[in-house]
Design a protein around this motif. Structure first.
Motif, short mmCIF file in Angstrom:
data_model
loop_
_atom_site.label_atom_id
_atom_site.label_comp_id
_atom_site.label_asym_id
_atom_site.label_seq_id
_atom_site.Cartn_x
_atom_site.Cartn_y
_atom_site.Cartn_z
N GLN A 247 0.80 -1.22 0.00
CA GLN A 247 0.00 0.00 0.00
C GLN A 247 0.84 1.28 0.00
O GLN A 247 0.37 2.33 0.42
CB GLN A 247 -0.98 0.00 1.18
N HIS B 5 -2.82 3.58 -4.51
CA HIS B 5 -4.28 3.61 -4.52
C HIS B 5 -4.91 2.50 -3.69
O HIS B 5 -6.11 2.57 -3.38
CB HIS B 5 -4.80 3.52 -5.96
N THR B 6 -4.13 1.48 -3.32
CA THR B 6 -4.71 0.40 -2.52
C THR B 6 -4.80 0.77 -1.04
O THR B 6 -5.43 0.06 -0.26
CB THR B 6 -3.90 -0.90 -2.65
N LYS C 76 -6.38 3.06 0.63
CA LYS C 76 -7.67 3.44 1.21
C LYS C 76 -8.64 2.28 1.32
O LYS C 76 -9.73 2.43 1.87
CB LYS C 76 -8.30 4.56 0.37
N GLY C 77 -8.26 1.14 0.79
CA GLY C 77 -9.09 -0.05 0.94
C GLY C 77 -10.17 -0.21 -0.10
O GLY C 77 -10.94 -1.18 -0.07
N ARG C 78 -10.27 0.71 -1.07
CA ARG C 78 -11.32 0.60 -2.10
C ARG C 78 -10.84 -0.15 -3.33
O ARG C 78 -11.64 -0.73 -4.05
CB ARG C 78 -11.79 2.00 -2.50
N VAL C 79 -9.55 -0.08 -3.61
CA VAL C 79 -9.00 -0.67 -4.82
C VAL C 79 -8.62 -2.13 -4.55
O VAL C 79 -7.81 -2.42 -3.68
CB VAL C 79 -7.77 0.12 -5.31
N ASP C 80 -9.21 -3.03 -5.32
CA ASP C 80 -9.02 -4.47 -5.16
C ASP C 80 -8.29 -4.98 -6.40
O ASP C 80 -8.89 -5.17 -7.46
CB ASP C 80 -10.39 -5.14 -5.01
#
Length: 203
Positions: free
Chosen positions: A102, A113-114, A116-120
């Protein structure tokens, strides 16, 4: 959270005659230390966005041999188009590990971008058409995906959620990128019985 080094130790125990492509940054010295038997078989310090594409090229050129890409979250985000290529081409011998810490560790740790926890990333890979794309958050899961990925007959991706630290006290790799390239190419030549780069010509 898992450490990248612990994951590398687990993966390295399963590797014998595979070829490995990996990114720049802290993972270079960690892999050099975690997998001493794979040093000549590993192409170190590839640029962001180039690791998995180069691994795919090797997989296409050596379809009888297992290729391992040790990519990063920042590197994969830099070239998401490779996911569509893998989905369409379906290389049977390519195993991709994405170290998702991250952050852009090699330039001081700004978040990717990973963070924030939104990008998978695994979800993006599946959306591109890669059936086997997973996220591992513990060592047991990571080791299971390593076993499955190294035996798969289609592209296999595991995104390893690791912390952002580099293991302290490890042996540093002292060769530069040019030397690494020659070591790797000569290893491929020796193990494949082919000539890639002939002897230098002197005028």
């Amino acid at each position: 959270m898992m450490t990248r080094y612990d994951c590398m130790k687990l993966l390295s125990r399963r590797l014998k005659d595979e070829l490995v492509i990996l990114s720049l940054g802290g993972s270079v010295d960690e892999w050099y230390d975690a997998a001493p038997h794979m040093r000549a078989a590993s192409l170190f310090q590839q640029q962001l966005g180039c690791v998995t594409p180069q691994a795919f090229g090797l997989a296409a050129g050596l379809p009888h041999r297992r290729i391992v890409s040790l990519d990063t979250d920042g590197g994969l985000l830099f070239n998401l188009g490779i996911l569509a290529t893998l989905a369409n081409e379906q290389p049977k011998n390519l195993f991709v590990v994405v170290w998702d810490n991250q952050c852009y560790q090699s330039i001081g740790g700004p978040p990717t971008h990973t963070a924030k926890g939104r990008v998978d990333l695994a979800g993006m890979a599946r959306g591109a058409g890669i059936e086997h794309a997973y996220t591992a958050r513990d060592l047991d899961s990571f080791e299971r995906h390593c076993a499955e990925g190294l035996a798969a007959d289609s592209p296999y991706i595991v995104v390893a959620k690791v912390d952002g630290t580099v293991r302290a006290g490890i042996k540093r790799k002292h060769s530069d990128g040019r030397e690494d390239k020659y070591i790797f190419v000569r290893h491929v030549e020796a193990t494949e019985g082919i000539v890639i780069m002939g002897p230098s010509e002197h005028n």
